[in-house]
Design a protein around this motif. Sequence first.
Motif, PDB file in Angstrom:
ATOM      1  N   GLY A 473       0.823  -1.201   0.000  1.00  0.00           N
ATOM      2  CA  GLY A 473       0.000   0.000   0.000  1.00  0.00           C
ATOM      3  C   GLY A 473       0.858   1.252   0.000  1.00  0.00           C
ATOM      4  N   TRP A 474       0.259   2.375   0.433  1.00  0.00           N
ATOM      5  CA  TRP A 474       0.945   3.668   0.465  1.00  0.00           C
ATOM      6  C   TRP A 474       1.264   4.009   1.914  1.00  0.00           C
ATOM      7  N   VAL A 475       2.530   4.269   2.194  1.00  0.00           N
ATOM      8  CA  VAL A 475       2.994   4.449   3.567  1.00  0.00           C
ATOM      9  C   VAL A 475       3.421   5.893   3.789  1.00  0.00           C
ATOM     10  N   VAL A 476       2.949   6.475   4.899  1.00  0.00           N
ATOM     11  CA  VAL A 476       3.382   7.812   5.300  1.00  0.00           C
ATOM     12  C   VAL A 476       4.155   7.687   6.605  1.00  0.00           C
ATOM     13  N   ILE A 477       5.088   8.603   6.812  1.00  0.00           N
ATOM     14  CA  ILE A 477       5.861   8.636   8.045  1.00  0.00           C
ATOM     15  C   ILE A 477       5.439   9.861   8.844  1.00  0.00           C
ATOM     16  N   VAL A 478       5.223   9.659  10.125  1.00  0.00           N
ATOM     17  CA  VAL A 478       4.782  10.728  11.021  1.00  0.00           C
ATOM     18  C   VAL A 478       5.881  10.959  12.046  1.00  0.00           C
ATOM     19  N   SER A 479       6.502  12.133  12.018  1.00  0.00           N
ATOM     20  CA  SER A 479       7.549  12.485  12.977  1.00  0.00           C
ATOM     21  C   SER A 479       6.999  13.455  14.006  1.00  0.00           C
ATOM     22  N   GLY A 480       7.702  13.560  15.147  1.00  0.00           N
ATOM     23  CA  GLY A 480       7.273  14.459  16.205  1.00  0.00           C
ATOM     24  C   GLY A 480       6.193  13.880  17.090  1.00  0.00           C
ATOM     25  N   PHE A 494      -5.713   9.526  12.407  1.00  0.00           N
ATOM     26  CA  PHE A 494      -5.429   9.323  10.992  1.00  0.00           C
ATOM     27  C   PHE A 494      -6.445   8.454  10.264  1.00  0.00           C
ATOM     28  N   SER A 495      -7.292   7.719  10.996  1.00  0.00           N
ATOM     29  CA  SER A 495      -8.272   6.867  10.325  1.00  0.00           C
ATOM     30  C   SER A 495      -9.387   7.663   9.671  1.00  0.00           C
ATOM     31  N   GLU A 496      -9.467   8.947  10.002  1.00  0.00           N
ATOM     32  CA  GLU A 496     -10.480   9.811   9.400  1.00  0.00           C
ATOM     33  C   GLU A 496     -10.291   9.941   7.889  1.00  0.00           C
ATOM     34  N   TYR A 497      -9.065   9.681   7.406  1.00  0.00           N
ATOM     35  CA  TYR A 497      -8.740   9.927   5.995  1.00  0.00           C
ATOM     36  C   TYR A 497      -8.729   8.659   5.157  1.00  0.00           C
ATOM     37  N   GLY A 498      -8.985   7.525   5.783  1.00  0.00           N
ATOM     38  CA  GLY A 498      -9.046   6.282   5.031  1.00  0.00           C
ATOM     39  C   GLY A 498      -8.810   5.086   5.926  1.00  0.00           C
ATOM     40  N   ASP A 499      -9.011   3.901   5.361  1.00  0.00           N
ATOM     41  CA  ASP A 499      -8.797   2.666   6.109  1.00  0.00           C
ATOM     42  C   ASP A 499      -7.306   2.420   6.291  1.00  0.00           C
ATOM     43  N   ILE A 500      -6.881   2.306   7.528  1.00  0.00           N
ATOM     44  CA  ILE A 500      -5.477   2.068   7.841  1.00  0.00           C
ATOM     45  C   ILE A 500      -5.223   0.560   7.812  1.00  0.00           C
ATOM     46  N   LYS A 501      -4.329   0.153   6.930  1.00  0.00           N
ATOM     47  CA  LYS A 501      -4.009  -1.275   6.816  1.00  0.00           C
ATOM     48  C   LYS A 501      -3.028  -1.708   7.901  1.00  0.00           C
ATOM     49  N   ASN A 502      -2.016  -0.875   8.163  1.00  0.00           N
ATOM     50  CA  ASN A 502      -1.008  -1.189   9.167  1.00  0.00           C
ATOM     51  C   ASN A 502      -0.564   0.099   9.854  1.00  0.00           C
ATOM     52  N   LEU A 503      -0.240  -0.030  11.138  1.00  0.00           N
ATOM     53  CA  LEU A 503       0.206   1.107  11.930  1.00  0.00           C
ATOM     54  C   LEU A 503       1.358   0.646  12.809  1.00  0.00           C
ATOM     55  N   HIS A 504       2.459   1.390  12.782  1.00  0.00           N
ATOM     56  CA  HIS A 504       3.624   0.997  13.569  1.00  0.00           C
ATOM     57  C   HIS A 504       4.198   2.203  14.289  1.00  0.00           C
ATOM     58  N   LEU A 505       4.304   2.102  15.617  1.00  0.00           N
ATOM     59  CA  LEU A 505       4.992   3.100  16.422  1.00  0.00           C
ATOM     60  C   LEU A 505       6.399   2.599  16.692  1.00  0.00           C
ATOM     61  N   ASN A 506       7.396   3.419  16.433  1.00  0.00           N
ATOM     62  CA  ASN A 506       8.774   3.019  16.691  1.00  0.00           C
ATOM     63  C   ASN A 506       9.072   3.207  18.178  1.00  0.00           C
ATOM     64  N   LEU A 507       9.179   2.111  18.893  1.00  0.00           N
ATOM     65  CA  LEU A 507       9.329   2.140  20.343  1.00  0.00           C
ATOM     66  C   LEU A 507      10.766   1.920  20.760  1.00  0.00           C
ATOM     67  N   GLY A 516       9.608   8.935  18.656  1.00  0.00           N
ATOM     68  CA  GLY A 516       9.433  10.125  17.847  1.00  0.00           C
ATOM     69  C   GLY A 516       8.729   9.960  16.531  1.00  0.00           C
ATOM     70  N   TYR A 517       8.567   8.736  16.006  1.00  0.00           N
ATOM     71  CA  TYR A 517       7.919   8.630  14.705  1.00  0.00           C
ATOM     72  C   TYR A 517       7.112   7.340  14.583  1.00  0.00           C
ATOM     73  N   ALA A 518       6.205   7.380  13.609  1.00  0.00           N
ATOM     74  CA  ALA A 518       5.314   6.245  13.356  1.00  0.00           C
ATOM     75  C   ALA A 518       5.154   6.086  11.847  1.00  0.00           C
ATOM     76  N   PHE A 519       4.727   4.895  11.447  1.00  0.00           N
ATOM     77  CA  PHE A 519       4.470   4.601  10.035  1.00  0.00           C
ATOM     78  C   PHE A 519       3.033   4.138   9.882  1.00  0.00           C
ATOM     79  N   ILE A 520       2.339   4.718   8.906  1.00  0.00           N
ATOM     80  CA  ILE A 520       0.927   4.402   8.677  1.00  0.00           C
ATOM     81  C   ILE A 520       0.764   3.992   7.217  1.00  0.00           C
ATOM     82  N   GLU A 521       0.103   2.876   6.992  1.00  0.00           N
ATOM     83  CA  GLU A 521      -0.073   2.364   5.638  1.00  0.00           C
ATOM     84  C   GLU A 521      -1.549   2.417   5.237  1.00  0.00           C
ATOM     85  N   TYR A 522      -1.813   3.075   4.101  1.00  0.00           N
ATOM     86  CA  TYR A 522      -3.162   3.183   3.558  1.00  0.00           C
ATOM     87  C   TYR A 522      -3.292   2.296   2.324  1.00  0.00           C
ATOM     88  N   GLU A 523      -4.539   2.004   1.985  1.00  0.00           N
ATOM     89  CA  GLU A 523      -4.809   1.149   0.831  1.00  0.00           C
ATOM     90  C   GLU A 523      -4.507   1.851  -0.482  1.00  0.00           C
TER      91      GLU A 523
END
Length: 561
Positions: A473-480, A494-507, A516-523
Motif C-alpha cells: 500500500g501507500w505508507v506515510v511517516i509521522v515524525s514528532g 489518521f483513520s479519518e482519511y481512510g482505512d489504515i491497513k497497518n500502523l507501527h509506532l517506533n518504540l 518520535g515517529y510512526a508509520f501508517i499504511e493506507y490502501e
Amino acid sequence: MDVDYDDEVAEEGSRPAGRRIKGRGGEEDDRYAGKAGKFERLDDDDARARAKGSGLLDRCTMQFLVVLGGFRVRVAWPALAEQRLLGVRSLSRARAVRGPLHMWEAKQWKRAVLGVLIVWTVLDSSVGFVAEVFFNTQGRLERGPAESEPAESGCFVPVYRGRSLVRPAPSGGMEPVLLPLSAAEGKDTETAWLGRARSGPLLHLQERSLQSLQSGSQSKPGKRPGFWLLDLSASAEPPDPAVLAEGGQWGRLRSRTGPSVIDDLAADDYAALLATAVGLSEWHRSVRFCATCGGRTASFRSGSNRRCEACGARFRPRLDPSVIVLVTHGRRCLLGRKAQWPAGRYSTLAGFVEFGETLEECVVREVREEAGVAVDPQTIRFVASQPWLFPRSLMVGFLAEASDPSINLDADELEDVRWFDRAVVQEVMDGQTPDGTSPSLNVPSRASLANTLMQTWLRDAEDETGAARSIEGWVVIVSGVHEEAQEDDIFEAFSEYGDIKNLHLNLDRRTGFVKGYAFIEYENKQEADAAIKAMDGNTLLEHKLDVSWAFSKPGGKKKRR
C-alpha cells in the motif's frame, strides 16, 4: 552472496554484540565492519572507506521477497559496512527510511514484521518494476529440447493456415483444443515441438485433455508429455472442427477485421501456446525450399530446424526485431494511427530495426521518420519485450522523452499523429467515459505491448511529488510523535482519511516509549495524500507533527528530514 554475521560472537577487543554506541552528533547508532564475527567501531567515513577498499560498494545488493506476518516485501540484504544491520540504509539503487529499527534485537513479532516493511526498498523504476507482458508465461511453458517423440504425446495443438482450433472452456471463455496424433491419420501433416507445461492453466488443460483422450498411458514412465504442433495446412480445406472436437471452431488469434480469439481466451497462457504454434507453422510453410540450392527442405530436430535434402543447409526460425516506443513530453504522450485502423484507434509508434542499427538508434529514427518529433537519446528506457508472432516479430518496448514536441507528419507512414493528455489516456485505460458516450480514442488491447507501455507510463506518472508505493500500500511517516502516544491516539487521528491497513509506532526497546515517529499504511494513494495534507503541521498531544511520504522514487521530491 554469502553474509558472515553472527550477532552472538564478539572477540576480545571488539564491541559487545547487541549493544548500541554513540554515533556522530551524539545520535545512537550501530556501525559494524563485519568480518567473520569481529566488529569494530567505525564512523561514517571509516565505514565507507572500509567498504570501498574491499570492493563491496561496487557490488549489487541481493534482492529477494520476504513473506512474514502477512507482509510481502521486497528487501535488499546488504553485505556492506556502510549499511545498517539494525535498520538497513541501502546503497546503489535502493532507498530506505533512515533510523535504526533494531529488528534483530526485537522480541515482539509485530516489531520485527514492521521492521521488514520499513526496510522495503523502492528501486529505480528500470530495475524495481517489471512490466506485465502478454505472451510471457514466466516459465510456465517451458521451451528447450524435446524429451519425447510425437507418437508418445497426446497433446497436439492443431493449426490450419494461421487459424487455431479452440472450444468453450468449462470456466468460460475459450481454450485450445488438444488432439491425439491419431486425429491426423490419413492427412498430410507437419509436427514440431512447442514446449512443456510446468504449472498453471496449461498444465491443468493438459491433464484434463489426457484424461478425456485416455492417452496418458502412451507416455514413458517418468516423463511428462509436452505440446506439439499439428500443422494441417497442407489440406485443401480446413478439417471439420466439429469432427475433431466437440464444440471446436477455427479462429484467428489476431484479426484486423473481426473478432480475435486472443481476446476471448480463458487464460493468458493459452495465448502463448497458440501463438507459438501458429508462428512456427507459418515459418515451416515459408521455408519449403533451400535458399542456397533451391532443393526441398525437411523438418529437422523435432521441428526446431529445417534441412535441405540436397545440400544439407540448415535453417532456423528467425524473429524480426522491431522497436515500439511511447514518446512523452510532460503530461502528454505521442500516439499515431494508420488509415486502415478502426475509427478512433491510436497506438504507440513502432518500426523494424534496420541492418546494423542499434535498438536506441531505431527508436530515434522511427519517431523522426513517422512523426517528425525529435527524441532525446539520453531518455530512452527499456520497458519490456514481447514475441509478436504475426508472423514473426520480436517487439522491444521503450519509453522516451521528446526534446522537441513539434510534429511533422509523414503521410506515407501514418494518417495522423497527435499528443494526448495523460488524463485522457488514463480515462480510456480505465474504461471510463463521460456520460457513457463512446470514447473518441481507443487504444490497443492488453495483448499488445503498446498497452503495456501506456500502463507503465501512467504508473510512473501517477504521482508528480515523487511518492512511491510499497508492495502492500501507500505508507506515510509521522515524525514528532509524543513519547507517551499510544496506537489508539494515532489511529483515531489518521483513520479519518481512510482505512489504515497497518500502523507501527517506533518504540524504545528499553523504556517502551515512542521514539518520535510512526508509520501508517493506507490502501490507496488518495487516502494517504489526504492524511499528509491534513495532518502535516497539525498537533497531537500538544506535539507538532511532521507528516510526509515514507518512500520516494529516485529523483522524487520527498521532504528531507
